[in-house]
Design an enzyme around this catalytic site. Structure first.
Site, PDB file in Angstrom:
ATOM      1  N   ALA A 254      -5.803   1.460   8.727  1.00 49.58           N
ATOM      2  CA  ALA A 254      -6.124   1.491  10.099  1.00 49.58           C
ATOM      3  C   ALA A 254      -7.672   1.187  10.537  1.00 49.58           C
ATOM      4  O   ALA A 254      -7.832   0.756  11.505  1.00 49.58           O
ATOM      5  CB  ALA A 254      -5.653   3.014  10.359  1.00 49.58           C
TER       6      ALA A 254
ATOM      7  N   ILE B 108       0.022   3.638   6.027  1.00 46.97           N
ATOM      8  CA  ILE B 108      -1.067   3.473   7.084  1.00 46.97           C
ATOM      9  C   ILE B 108      -2.168   4.714   6.748  1.00 46.97           C
ATOM     10  O   ILE B 108      -1.867   5.757   6.915  1.00 46.97           O
ATOM     11  CB  ILE B 108      -0.696   3.855   8.430  1.00 46.97           C
ATOM     12  N   HIS B 109      -3.365   4.252   6.257  1.00 45.92           N
ATOM     13  CA  HIS B 109      -4.510   5.368   6.070  1.00 45.92           C
ATOM     14  C   HIS B 109      -5.696   4.697   6.280  1.00 45.92           C
ATOM     15  O   HIS B 109      -5.716   3.664   7.070  1.00 45.92           O
ATOM     16  CB  HIS B 109      -4.356   5.651   4.670  1.00 45.92           C
ATOM     17  N   GLY B 110      -6.848   5.341   6.092  1.00 42.63           N
ATOM     18  CA  GLY B 110      -8.144   5.002   6.484  1.00 42.63           C
ATOM     19  C   GLY B 110      -8.419   3.282   6.327  1.00 42.63           C
ATOM     20  O   GLY B 110      -8.966   2.723   7.035  1.00 42.63           O
TER      21      GLY B 110
ATOM     22  N   ASP C 123       0.910  -1.256   0.195  1.00 43.70           N
ATOM     23  CA  ASP C 123       0.123  -0.037   0.126  1.00 43.70           C
ATOM     24  C   ASP C 123       0.853   1.305  -0.049  1.00 43.70           C
ATOM     25  O   ASP C 123       1.798   1.639   1.065  1.00 43.70           O
ATOM     26  CB  ASP C 123      -1.110   0.138   1.240  1.00 43.70           C
TER      27      ASP C 123
END
Length: 307
Positions: free
Chosen positions: A166, A161-163, A157
């Site tokens: 996470a 770390i994103h929506g 990705d």
């Protein structure tokens, strides 16, 4: 949603679309309608209705401002239309998520919008303290866990770390630790703090060089913790494999548009030089799939890439 219409005062809608396409490539299903300084609500209403009539299927309208003329006109005309959803409070992060994850619910988009409004300085200070505390964390003698790693997902990705990672993947898999394996992030204090801010507060986070991640996981350093292994690109995955990092499968989630890349799925754009890297990963017996979010079906990425 099959269509997304961005509406705003002035040029905000066009600007957000332009920034969006820098990141994920051209988007034929994203449209804009703007209330120009020399226009009025009647002209805007006419242009919005003409745009909507030309579209087929479900549509998400994202307005810049709750209570503003663009939003009010959209509510007036489409409040009772079951094929149209309306959000107010346009942000680039929400638009990106709506575009790459067409199964995202309105509730999920709203949660993402709230999570992306943060006091960055305060958050950075807190993140730095948490990183220092995690450096002191030791499991003592962990040799008994060698070869028993509990990896619940491995993912490529580019946004790390994103929506989706996470808020959706990590929680749905009951993740206890996210491991970001990337040499650049591991030596960048600012990026490490940003990743700590983006990660769920209930989860441990390790941001490590690729070789270190392979060594630690292989040695059983994290005991029985449920691990989510996160890579920025396929090059890091191949380096991890060559460092004898344990891995059985890799899920390709997001790879953004770059000049010369071709679209494999809506969220995955692959450069010509990356294709042999994926072939090398698959040749190691690694299952390579594409799945943006858990509620989407998993597809054979290599078949899609070769097709």
């Amino acid at each position: 949603m099959e269509n997304i219409v961005l509406i705003s005062h002035g040029g905000m809608a066009e600007g957000v679309k332009s920034s969006l396409e820098m990141i994920v490539g051209q988007q034929a299903n994203v449209h804009t309608v703007s209330l120009r300084p020399d226009s009025d609500n009647l002209q805007f209403e006419k242009e919005l209705n003409e745009k909507m009539k030309a579209l087929n299927g479900s549509t998400l309208i994202i307005a810049d401002l709750l209570g503003g003329t663009p939003c009010n006109v959209a509510v007036k005309n489409y409040l009772e239309d079951d094929e149209v959803a309306i959000l107010a409070g346009m942000t680039l992060s929400v638009v990106i998520e709506a575009v790459v994850n067409q199964r995202a619910t309105i509730k999920e988009l709203l949660c993402l919008a709230k999570e992306n409004i943060v006091d960055v300085k305060a958050g950075m200070n807190q993140a730095e303290q948490e990183i220092l505390e995690e450096k002191q964390e030791e499991l003592g003698d962990y040799s008994a866990y060698a070869g028993q790693e509990n990896i619940v997902n491995s993912r490529i990705d580019e946004r790390l770390i994103h929506g989706q990672v996470a808020g959706i993947w990590s929680t749905s898999l009951n993740t206890q630790r996210i491991i970001v394996a990337n040499d650049e992030a591991a030596v960048d204090p600012l990026q490490k703090s940003s990743l700590r801010m983006a990660a769920p507060t209930s989860m441990r986070l390790s941001v490590l060089p690729v070789a270190t991640a392979a060594k630690n996981i292989r040695a059983g350093r994290y005991g029985k913790q449920r691990l989510f292994l996160l890579f920025k690109n396929p090059q890091d995955v191949l380096r991890y494999i060559k460092a004898d990092g344990p891995i059985k499968a890799i899920n390709v989630g997001n790879m953004s548009y770059k000049e010369g890349a071709r679209e494999v799925t809506k969220s995955i754009q692959v450069l010509p030089e990356e294709e042999p890297i994926f072939e090398a990963i698959a040749a190691k017996g690694i299952t390579v799939t594409a799945q943006l979010v858990p509620n989407e079906p998993s597809i054979d990425f290599m078949k899609k890439l070769r097709g």
